[in-house]
Motif scaffolding. Structure first.
Motif, short mmCIF file in Angstrom:
data_model
loop_
_atom_site.label_atom_id
_atom_site.label_comp_id
_atom_site.label_asym_id
_atom_site.label_seq_id
_atom_site.Cartn_x
_atom_site.Cartn_y
_atom_site.Cartn_z
N UNK A 184 37.80 40.67 34.27
CA UNK A 184 36.83 39.57 34.26
C UNK A 184 36.13 39.48 32.91
N UNK A 185 35.82 38.25 32.52
CA UNK A 185 35.15 37.98 31.25
C UNK A 185 33.82 38.73 31.14
N UNK A 186 33.11 38.86 32.24
CA UNK A 186 31.89 39.67 32.25
C UNK A 186 31.67 40.30 33.62
N UNK A 187 30.71 41.21 33.69
CA UNK A 187 30.46 41.97 34.91
C UNK A 187 29.99 41.11 36.07
N UNK A 188 29.36 39.97 35.78
CA UNK A 188 28.86 39.12 36.86
C UNK A 188 30.03 38.51 37.64
N UNK A 189 31.07 38.10 36.93
CA UNK A 189 32.28 37.63 37.62
C UNK A 189 32.89 38.78 38.43
N UNK A 190 32.95 39.96 37.83
CA UNK A 190 33.56 41.11 38.49
C UNK A 190 32.79 41.47 39.76
N UNK A 191 31.47 41.43 39.69
CA UNK A 191 30.64 41.72 40.86
C UNK A 191 30.90 40.71 41.97
N UNK A 192 31.00 39.45 41.59
CA UNK A 192 31.29 38.41 42.59
C UNK A 192 32.67 38.62 43.20
N UNK A 193 33.64 39.03 42.38
CA UNK A 193 34.99 39.28 42.89
C UNK A 193 34.99 40.43 43.88
N UNK A 194 34.27 41.51 43.58
CA UNK A 194 34.21 42.65 44.50
C UNK A 194 33.56 42.25 45.81
N UNK A 195 32.47 41.50 45.74
CA UNK A 195 31.79 41.06 46.97
C UNK A 195 32.70 40.18 47.82
N UNK A 196 33.48 39.32 47.18
CA UNK A 196 34.41 38.47 47.92
C UNK A 196 35.54 39.29 48.54
#
Length: 280
Positions: A184-196
């Motif tokens: 992911x481009x940044x951790x916020x996208x990665x966090x959203x991906x993990x939650x999904x």
């Protein structure tokens, strides 16, 4: 002395931290700092940079959002010294403080491939041109003999939560039988991906390995903790400030000097399957 700091998005902990450090260094010499954000919009960036100049700033630190030579030419209209943070412009000669995003992304690709993953995806920032993180990730995968298909690259808008969630959900549902590695481009996208993944009952990292960029505080707090790239944020702000201050004090110095800093991979549980008998 009055200085300006143009962030990309102050809602991002990375840019907020960068601005705080810039303010710290400005105050260390008795200067004041005006801080503004472009919110990923070049027109907004132009308006606020012009506002800085009307306020009488002596110089500006800029996290630029311009994406074309025509847009980049705007910076030549600024009548004060400026330093770019995070990106070197292609058509405008200026000072810049850079971290080698491409190299870090290549290292992340190698790490994920070492986990036995052969299916990959990338979540990028909508509107971002010349994405060095994507370029480095693709290059790193090619070095492993792996192609990143175009349909596994999405450009998401974090500030549009519902659409962003929908885009990432569609990406997750394209997963085939093996493990999927998502960078992911940044951790916020990665966090959203993990939650999904949790919502869709997809196991992380057993079915999907997730990695981010920036090493924000949330990276170590989410479950499983996020593998990411750590930026030397304080050093970026310090060197940018020192470069700008030198330009203001000594007008005769040449511009176009780029200073590079290294980042490092921080490996956590979001990308590594815990084997039996391995230390936790």
């Amino acid at each position: 002395m009055l200085l300006g700091f143009m962030a990309t998005c102050l809602e991002s902990p990375y840019f907020a931290k960068l601005a705080c450090h810039a303010e710290e260094f400005a105050h260390s010499i008795g200067a004041s700092l005006i801080i503004a954000s472009s919110n990923y919009n070049f027109k907004t960036e132009c308006e606020r940079l012009k506002m800085f100049c009307r306020q009488g700033v002596a110089g500006i630190m800029i996290c630029p959002w311009a994406s074309t030579p025509e847009e980049e030419s705007f910076y030549n209209t600024l009548d004060v010294p400026y330093v770019m943070l995070g990106r070197q412009l292609e058509s405008v000669e200026c000072d810049a403080v850079l971290v080698n995003n491409q190299k870090a992304a290549q290292q992340m690709a190698a790490h994920l491939a070492e986990q036995g993953i052969r299916e990959f995806a990338y979540i990028g920032q909508a509107g971002k041109q010349h994405d060095q993180r994507l370029l480095g990730f693709r290059t790193g995968l090619l070095e492993q003999g792996i192609l990143l298909p175009q349909d596994r690259i999405i450009q998401a808008d974090y500030n549009s939560p519902e659409k962003c969630r929908a885009d990432i959900t569609r990406l997750l549902k394209k997963k085939r039988g093996g493990r999927l590695g998502i960078f992911c481009y940044h951790d916020l996208f990665a966090t959203r991906a993990i939650n999904l993944c949790h919502e869709l009952e997809i196991k992380v990292p057993e079915e999907v390995a997730v990695a981010g960029f920036d090493d924000l505080p949330i990276a170590s707090e989410i479950y499983p903790p996020l593998t990411t790239v750590s930026y030397p944020v304080r050093d970026i702000a310090r060197i940018a400030f020192e470069t700008l201050y030198t330009r203001i004090k000594f007008h005769s110095l040449d511009t176009g000097v780029c200073r590079y800093l290294d980042s490092k991979l921080v490996i956590r549980k979001s990308s590594v399957i815990q084997r039996k008998g391995m230390p936790k």
